[in-house]
Design an enzyme around this catalytic site. Structure first.
Site, PDB file in Angstrom:
ATOM      1  N   LYS A  10      41.621  33.356  32.951  1.00  0.00           N
ATOM      2  CA  LYS A  10      42.593  34.039  33.710  1.00  0.00           C
ATOM      3  C   LYS A  10      43.630  33.150  33.955  1.00  0.00           C
ATOM      4  O   LYS A  10      43.638  31.958  34.293  1.00  0.00           O
ATOM      5  CB  LYS A  10      41.885  34.281  35.048  1.00  0.00           C
ATOM      6  CG  LYS A  10      40.910  35.487  34.908  1.00  0.00           C
ATOM      7  CD  LYS A  10      40.348  35.999  36.412  1.00  0.00           C
ATOM      8  CE  LYS A  10      39.189  36.935  36.206  1.00  0.00           C
ATOM      9  NZ  LYS A  10      38.834  37.158  37.605  1.00  0.00           N
ATOM     10  N   ASP A  25      35.366  31.229  43.663  1.00  0.00           N
ATOM     11  CA  ASP A  25      36.507  31.626  44.315  1.00  0.00           C
ATOM     12  C   ASP A  25      36.143  32.866  45.419  1.00  0.00           C
ATOM     13  O   ASP A  25      36.794  33.214  46.092  1.00  0.00           O
ATOM     14  CB  ASP A  25      37.423  32.288  43.105  1.00  0.00           C
ATOM     15  CG  ASP A  25      37.047  33.122  42.393  1.00  0.00           C
ATOM     16  OD1 ASP A  25      35.691  33.388  42.380  1.00  0.00           O
ATOM     17  OD2 ASP A  25      37.767  33.846  41.743  1.00  0.00           O
ATOM     18  N   HIS A  26      34.783  33.330  45.223  1.00  0.00           N
ATOM     19  CA  HIS A  26      34.431  34.206  46.137  1.00  0.00           C
ATOM     20  C   HIS A  26      33.011  34.466  45.605  1.00  0.00           C
ATOM     21  O   HIS A  26      32.664  34.099  44.713  1.00  0.00           O
ATOM     22  CB  HIS A  26      35.188  35.546  46.062  1.00  0.00           C
ATOM     23  CG  HIS A  26      35.350  36.023  44.649  1.00  0.00           C
ATOM     24  ND1 HIS A  26      34.472  36.584  43.938  1.00  0.00           N
ATOM     25  CD2 HIS A  26      36.506  36.082  43.899  1.00  0.00           C
ATOM     26  CE1 HIS A  26      34.974  37.127  42.714  1.00  0.00           C
ATOM     27  NE2 HIS A  26      36.147  36.804  42.731  1.00  0.00           N
ATOM     28  N   ASN A  79      45.104  39.191  44.313  1.00  0.00           N
ATOM     29  CA  ASN A  79      45.517  39.084  42.916  1.00  0.00           C
ATOM     30  C   ASN A  79      46.707  40.127  42.494  1.00  0.00           C
ATOM     31  O   ASN A  79      47.561  39.376  41.980  1.00  0.00           O
ATOM     32  CB  ASN A  79      44.523  39.559  41.930  1.00  0.00           C
ATOM     33  CG  ASN A  79      43.005  39.070  42.333  1.00  0.00           C
ATOM     34  OD1 ASN A  79      43.116  37.903  42.561  1.00  0.00           O
ATOM     35  ND2 ASN A  79      41.902  39.740  41.881  1.00  0.00           N
ATOM     36  N   ASP A 111      32.675  36.481  36.334  1.00  0.00           N
ATOM     37  CA  ASP A 111      33.209  37.492  37.116  1.00  0.00           C
ATOM     38  C   ASP A 111      33.391  38.956  36.485  1.00  0.00           C
ATOM     39  O   ASP A 111      33.027  40.030  37.031  1.00  0.00           O
ATOM     40  CB  ASP A 111      34.593  37.076  37.759  1.00  0.00           C
ATOM     41  CG  ASP A 111      35.238  38.160  38.538  1.00  0.00           C
ATOM     42  OD1 ASP A 111      34.871  38.223  39.793  1.00  0.00           O
ATOM     43  OD2 ASP A 111      36.395  38.803  38.309  1.00  0.00           O
ATOM     44  N   HIS A 169      34.164  42.632  45.159  1.00  0.00           N
ATOM     45  CA  HIS A 169      34.053  41.468  46.600  1.00  0.00           C
ATOM     46  C   HIS A 169      35.463  41.869  47.164  1.00  0.00           C
ATOM     47  O   HIS A 169      36.182  42.660  46.852  1.00  0.00           O
ATOM     48  CB  HIS A 169      34.026  40.119  46.080  1.00  0.00           C
ATOM     49  CG  HIS A 169      34.999  40.012  44.501  1.00  0.00           C
ATOM     50  ND1 HIS A 169      36.169  39.709  44.696  1.00  0.00           N
ATOM     51  CD2 HIS A 169      34.733  40.057  43.359  1.00  0.00           C
ATOM     52  CE1 HIS A 169      36.765  39.592  43.628  1.00  0.00           C
ATOM     53  NE2 HIS A 169      36.072  39.896  42.804  1.00  0.00           N
ATOM     54  N   THR A 171      40.313  36.701  43.622  1.00  0.00           N
ATOM     55  CA  THR A 171      40.359  35.380  42.869  1.00  0.00           C
ATOM     56  C   THR A 171      41.414  34.644  43.099  1.00  0.00           C
ATOM     57  O   THR A 171      41.601  33.373  43.197  1.00  0.00           O
ATOM     58  CB  THR A 171      40.305  36.023  41.303  1.00  0.00           C
ATOM     59  OG1 THR A 171      38.871  36.627  41.011  1.00  0.00           O
ATOM     60  CG2 THR A 171      40.437  34.803  40.323  1.00  0.00           C
TER      61      THR A 171
END
Length: 551
Positions: free
Chosen positions: A161, A352-353, A100, A305, A492, A79
């Site tokens: 987040k 972001d992924h 992260n 997520d 991920h 992320t």
């Protein structure tokens, strides 16, 4: 005749002037909106398409421009690095956000990518307010807009987040807000302000989390219509605390106490409703897009997520979350049309992924996959190294698929040298290659000498490797494998397409209608928006404008 020639000359002169004139105010959008959906696969747009309404994702796909072959071009795909890469137009090798949380070689401790001990919380008595973008080493497209407009542009970042709000908004943002699960409020830090604006306090005063958590989460449509997903009762999904099975409905009032009270909101699609309401309130009250100076609103939807990690991409919970998110996008677009005006704003949407399938599900269906136990591997590796270097602690940390050697172990002895470090690194690599699930390893020396433009897995590792922050050895697992101790849920982080292929949608002012299957890394988003705005690219930018997108 002379009059005719003079008029013709004026006409030609005017045409030449029009071709070479700089971009005018009217050519720029009044507002740019960047949306990042945490953990969204490109294929979700296809899989759920028939159940989307006409005014959300379908509107962006049909009236905007869609890149079908957009990818992250580095690993690890997490992320923090994802948000930083979208907005800086470069990769962790340059912007420095390598995870992260990542190991700090100087302190010998793990640090968060937006952790800043110099900052304090704003908007609540306690919580994660020690936050800023100071660890990000490149400017962002949002920073460049602030510089271009002499700080007159307004830039705001919003997310559940902290990293999803802070990194996109950049170093010069007017504000960034994120959710505090302790108080149920949106908060900020002293990096941006000394107190929340009146409109934000008023919004927090509505106490909307109480409304969202006082209801039941059931499927938006009759559950038998969710044919794009697997069975509701699946052995591959984690159970929420207080439930005996991972099935609908979810009685949120009964589940709150066992699931951290407001933390439960993050595990439901109602968090996206909450963030959408906050985003609408923010840009209306901040009067974004109301003058001739382009503003920039950054929104990151995080609950996709949280839910995706728990249940995996084949769950009805994930599908229901995206069908509801489709309505959030439609609501946001409707508000933008009303407040800024159709044709006056530009919007992009990405992720972001992406995400891996649950390895146990793949294994049970005769597909190659598996689980790698990092703690077990570390223990066996230390036993192995002790044979060659008895009594020495040679490894300081193992995290994010990287091994950090204890450099102090190679100092102070006549026999210790750089050669010893080289030998240890190769010993570690050779040992790892005997373990199931390990595809390859790359030492620091190999990565430093590698080609940044390499398109293979090695290139992904190079672009994700920061020479000062990353470890001495990087480990890549086989496709379908990841580090976990549970057969439920997913994650991920890999360089493989299931983790890298994400949406890249552009919509609005200055954007063509169409689709493309040409390969584009997500690092092309920032320079594309920079070109649209006729501002300079972010300082570390390695991407290029997607020319087929722009009118």
């Amino acid at each position: 005749m002379r009059v005719y020639i003079f008029a013709l000359a004026l006409l030609i002169s005017g045409a030449a002037s029009a071709q070479t004139s700089p971009v005018g105010v009217s050519d720029r959008p009044k507002l740019v909106v960047g949306i990042v959906v945490d953990q969204m696969r490109q294929e979700y747009l296809y899989r759920y398409y028939n159940k989307f309404g006409n005014d959300g994702f379908k509107r962006l796909m049909g009236s905007g421009f869609m890149m079908k072959n957009a990818h992250y071009n580095y690993a690890p795909t997490y992320t923090g690095p994802g948000h930083a890469s979208v907005y800086t137009g470069t990769t962790p090798a340059v912007h420095g956000i390598i995870g992260n949380d990542f190991y700090n070689k100087k302190s010998g401790k793990m640090v968060n990518c937006v952790e800043d001990s110099l900052q304090k919380i704003v908007g609540a008595p306690s919580g994660n307010g020690d936050v800023s973008p100071w660890r990000m080493q490149s400017s962002t497209v949002t920073d460049e807009l602030k510089l271009f407009t002499q700080k007159r542009a307004k830039v705001i970042g919003l997310s559940f987040k902290d990293r999803g709000a802070v990194l996109p908004a950049g170093h010069m943002a007017d504000a960034a807000y994120w959710f505090d699960s302790g108080s149920g409020r949106f908060i900020s830090s002293t990096y941006y302000m000394s107190k929340l604006p009146e409109w934000a306090e008023k919004f927090n005063g509505l106490n909307l989390p109480e409304k969202y958590l006082s209801q039941e989460w059931n499927t938006l449509l009759p559950i038998e219509q969710y044919t794009e997903s697997g069975p509701d009762d699946s052995p591959y999904e984690k159970k929420y605390s207080g439930k005996t099975k991972p099935v609908f409905p979810y009685n949120l009032p009964q589940m709150r106490k066992q699931n951290g009270n407001y933390e439960l909101l993050y595990m439901t699609p109602f968090a996206n409703d909450f963030l959408t309401e906050f985003a609408k309130t923010a840009f209306v009250n901040e009067k974004m897009g109301k003058d001739d100076v382009t503003d920039f609103l950054c929104i990151s939807y995080s609950t996709t997520d949280a839910i995706g990690h728990a249940v995996g991409p084949n769950a009805i919970e994930v599908e229901d979350t995206y069908l509801r998110l489709d309505r959030n996008i439609a609501d946001l677009l409707k508000t933008l049309d009303k407040e800024v005006g159709p044709g006056n704003y530009t919007l992009f949407l990405t992720a972001d992924h992406a995400v891996a399938d649950v390895p146990q599900y793949l294994k049970d269906n005769k597909m190659p996959a598996g689980y790698f136990n990092e703690n077990y591997a570390s223990a066996k590796l230390n036993e192995y190294l002790n044979i060659y270097f008895p009594g020495k602690k040679l490894i300081s940390n193992v995290s994010n698929g990287q091994i950090f050697l204890n450099h102090e172990a190679f100092q102070g002895s006549p026999k210790a040298s750089g050669i010893d470090m080289f030998i240890v690194a190769e010993l570690i690599g050779k040992f790892l290659m005997t373990m199931d699930g390990v595809a390859n390893y790359y030492t620091e020396g190999v990565l430093r000498q590698g080609n940044y433009s390499d398109q293979g897995v090695k290139g992904h590792v190079i672009r994700g490797y920061h020479p000062k922050r990353s470890g001495d050895i990087v480990v890549v697992l086989e496709p379908g494998w990841f580090e976990s101790g549970s057969i439920q849920g997913t994650t991920h982080g890999s360089p493989y397409t299931y983790d890298t292929n994400v949406p890249m949608l552009f919509y609005g002012k200055g954007i063509k209608h169409g689709t493309s299957v040409r390969y584009h890394p997500v690092t092309d988003i920032a320079p594309t928006i920079s070109a649209l705005l006729s501002i300079k690219y972010p300082s570390g930018c390695t991407g290029n404008p997607a020319e087929e997108v722009l009118e």
